[in-house]
Design a protein around this motif. Structure first.
Motif, PDB file in Angstrom:
ATOM      1  N   GLU A  19       0.832  -1.198   0.000  1.00 42.24           N
ATOM      2  CA  GLU A  19       0.000   0.000   0.000  1.00 42.24           C
ATOM      3  C   GLU A  19       0.866   1.248   0.000  1.00 42.24           C
ATOM      4  O   GLU A  19       1.872   1.313   0.680  1.00 42.24           O
ATOM      5  N   SER A  20       0.452   2.211  -0.768  1.00 42.94           N
ATOM      6  CA  SER A  20       1.164   3.484  -0.767  1.00 42.94           C
ATOM      7  C   SER A  20       0.194   4.619  -0.457  1.00 42.94           C
ATOM      8  O   SER A  20       0.441   5.755  -0.796  1.00 42.94           O
ATOM      9  N   LYS A  21      -0.934   4.279   0.185  1.00 44.50           N
ATOM     10  CA  LYS A  21      -1.914   5.307   0.516  1.00 44.50           C
ATOM     11  C   LYS A  21      -1.364   6.199   1.623  1.00 44.50           C
ATOM     12  O   LYS A  21      -0.538   5.781   2.435  1.00 44.50           O
ATOM     13  N   PRO A  22      -1.823   7.435   1.668  1.00 41.89           N
ATOM     14  CA  PRO A  22      -1.349   8.351   2.705  1.00 41.89           C
ATOM     15  C   PRO A  22      -1.783   7.866   4.091  1.00 41.89           C
ATOM     16  O   PRO A  22      -2.838   7.264   4.244  1.00 41.89           O
ATOM     17  N   SER A  23      -0.960   8.132   5.078  1.00 42.62           N
ATOM     18  CA  SER A  23      -1.312   7.832   6.464  1.00 42.62           C
ATOM     19  C   SER A  23      -0.794   8.969   7.331  1.00 42.62           C
ATOM     20  O   SER A  23       0.078   9.737   6.910  1.00 42.62           O
ATOM     21  N   LEU A  24      -1.315   9.069   8.534  1.00 43.62           N
ATOM     22  CA  LEU A  24      -0.833  10.115   9.439  1.00 43.62           C
ATOM     23  C   LEU A  24       0.633   9.917   9.774  1.00 43.62           C
ATOM     24  O   LEU A  24       1.386  10.876   9.872  1.00 43.62           O
ATOM     25  N   GLN A  25       1.028   8.665   9.936  1.00 44.11           N
ATOM     26  CA  GLN A  25       2.432   8.402  10.258  1.00 44.11           C
ATOM     27  C   GLN A  25       3.338   8.939   9.149  1.00 44.11           C
ATOM     28  O   GLN A  25       4.325   9.615   9.419  1.00 44.11           O
ATOM     29  N   LYS A  26       2.995   8.665   7.892  1.00 43.32           N
ATOM     30  CA  LYS A  26       3.786   9.181   6.765  1.00 43.32           C
ATOM     31  C   LYS A  26       3.751  10.704   6.743  1.00 43.32           C
ATOM     32  O   LYS A  26       4.769  11.357   6.494  1.00 43.32           O
ATOM     33  N   TYR A  27       2.570  11.274   7.000  1.00 42.54           N
ATOM     34  CA  TYR A  27       2.426  12.727   6.989  1.00 42.54           C
ATOM     35  C   TYR A  27       3.332  13.353   8.058  1.00 42.54           C
ATOM     36  O   TYR A  27       4.004  14.352   7.807  1.00 42.54           O
ATOM     37  N   PHE A  28       3.358  12.765   9.250  1.00 39.53           N
ATOM     38  CA  PHE A  28       4.218  13.266  10.318  1.00 39.53           C
ATOM     39  C   PHE A  28       5.679  13.207   9.898  1.00 39.53           C
ATOM     40  O   PHE A  28       6.425  14.170  10.079  1.00 39.53           O
ATOM     41  N   VAL A  29       6.098  12.067   9.364  1.00 40.01           N
ATOM     42  CA  VAL A  29       7.505  11.888   8.963  1.00 40.01           C
ATOM     43  C   VAL A  29       7.888  12.891   7.874  1.00 40.01           C
ATOM     44  O   VAL A  29       8.938  13.524   7.939  1.00 40.01           O
ATOM     45  N   GLU A  30       7.022  13.057   6.875  1.00 37.02           N
ATOM     46  CA  GLU A  30       7.317  13.945   5.748  1.00 37.02           C
ATOM     47  C   GLU A  30       7.377  15.419   6.149  1.00 37.02           C
ATOM     48  O   GLU A  30       8.069  16.209   5.515  1.00 37.02           O
ATOM     49  N   ASN A  31       6.652  15.803   7.198  1.00 41.89           N
ATOM     50  CA  ASN A  31       6.531  17.221   7.524  1.00 41.89           C
ATOM     51  C   ASN A  31       7.206  17.662   8.816  1.00 41.89           C
ATOM     52  O   ASN A  31       7.317  18.856   9.068  1.00 41.89           O
ATOM     53  N   SER A  32       7.666  16.741   9.622  1.00 41.66           N
ATOM     54  CA  SER A  32       8.193  17.113  10.937  1.00 41.66           C
ATOM     55  C   SER A  32       9.439  18.002  10.873  1.00 41.66           C
ATOM     56  O   SER A  32       9.704  18.754  11.802  1.00 41.66           O
ATOM     57  N   GLU A  33      10.180  17.960   9.794  1.00 46.44           N
ATOM     58  CA  GLU A  33      11.397  18.775   9.676  1.00 46.44           C
ATOM     59  C   GLU A  33      11.178  20.076   8.896  1.00 46.44           C
ATOM     60  O   GLU A  33      12.078  20.892   8.809  1.00 46.44           O
ATOM     61  N   LYS A  34       9.989  20.261   8.329  1.00 43.32           N
ATOM     62  CA  LYS A  34       9.721  21.478   7.555  1.00 43.32           C
ATOM     63  C   LYS A  34       9.542  22.667   8.475  1.00 43.32           C
ATOM     64  O   LYS A  34       8.985  22.555   9.567  1.00 43.32           O
ATOM     65  N   LYS A  35       9.985  23.847   8.017  1.00 44.12           N
ATOM     66  CA  LYS A  35       9.980  25.047   8.859  1.00 44.12           C
ATOM     67  C   LYS A  35       8.580  25.534   9.233  1.00 44.12           C
ATOM     68  O   LYS A  35       8.401  26.183  10.257  1.00 44.12           O
ATOM     69  N   GLU A  36       7.580  25.202   8.433  1.00 43.56           N
ATOM     70  CA  GLU A  36       6.214  25.651   8.721  1.00 43.56           C
ATOM     71  C   GLU A  36       5.566  24.836   9.834  1.00 43.56           C
ATOM     72  O   GLU A  36       4.522  25.199  10.353  1.00 43.56           O
ATOM     73  N   PHE A  37       6.174  23.710  10.165  1.00 41.19           N
ATOM     74  CA  PHE A  37       5.592  22.801  11.136  1.00 41.19           C
ATOM     75  C   PHE A  37       6.381  22.802  12.443  1.00 41.19           C
ATOM     76  O   PHE A  37       7.574  23.065  12.463  1.00 41.19           O
ATOM     77  N   ILE A  38       5.675  22.474  13.500  1.00 38.75           N
ATOM     78  CA  ILE A  38       6.274  22.270  14.811  1.00 38.75           C
ATOM     79  C   ILE A  38       5.963  20.833  15.183  1.00 38.75           C
ATOM     80  O   ILE A  38       4.791  20.431  15.189  1.00 38.75           O
ATOM     81  N   ALA A  39       6.973  20.056  15.451  1.00 39.73           N
ATOM     82  CA  ALA A  39       6.782  18.650  15.811  1.00 39.73           C
ATOM     83  C   ALA A  39       7.314  18.409  17.217  1.00 39.73           C
ATOM     84  O   ALA A  39       8.400  18.873  17.572  1.00 39.73           O
TER      85      ALA A  39
END
Length: 179
Positions: A19-39
């Motif tokens: 499966e390659s469907k989006p998941s919250l876990q993938k979303y967290f991993v993909e965005n946690s280092e981006k400057k617009e996000f706070i993780a």
């Protein structure tokens, strides 16, 4: 040669089945280092319950709680389009049948909801989602084993009862500051 053909066919079917469907876990991993996000990753120690007398239900809830992940997008006048795009991505992920809605407050643009993964007696994940145009949005994943909705209520009660370790939540203070 025939065995190699069968092996290749089996391998290609197994890869196609991934499966390659989006998941919250993938979303967290993909965005946690981006400057617009706070993780922020929060451990059960945030509740600081060492000096607090716990009921049997509170102990059970605390034992079922493993960790909490928080991902927040801080909105401002410069990133309105990105805010809308990211909020839409999260909402689409939460529409998946894996995430069962427990409660919803507010309207489609602002408000929040609580979702869970699993069945009502054996929940592996609770998801809290909140959004406000002026501040941004946040997604909180509460991960554990054999949790149930009562456990979440007990954990929320422990937030009030315990001496919260605010150091773990320090990165989220940026989200509360008005631009």
């Amino acid at each position: 040669m025939k065995k190699i053909g069968i092996l290749l066919a089996a391998l290609s079917l197994s890869l196609a089945g991934c499966e390659s469907k989006p998941s919250l876990q993938k979303y967290f991993v993909e965005n946690s280092e981006k400057k617009e996000f706070i993780a922020v990753d929060v451990s059960p120690s945030i509740l600081n319950t060492d000096k607090v007398t716990l009921s049997a239900e509170e102990k059970e809830a605390l034992e079922s709680f493993k960790k909490m992940n928080v991902l927040a997008f801080k909105a401002d006048a410069k990133n309105e389009k990105e805010f809308e795009a990211e909020r839409t991505k999260v909402k689409e992920i939460l529409k998946d049948e894996e995430y069962q809605e427990l409660i919803k407050v507010g309207n489609g643009k602002e408000g929040g909801a609580i979702y869970f993964v699993g069945d009502t007696d054996h929940v592996s994940e609770f998801v809290l989602y909140g959004s406000k145009k002026e501040n941004g949005f946040a997604v909180v994943r509460i991960l554990g084993e054999n949790m149930n909705p009562n456990h979440v209520m007990s954990l929320l009660g422990l937030l009030k009862k315990g001496n919260i370790d605010m150091e773990q939540l320090k990165p989220l203070q940026q989200l509360m500051v008005k631009p």
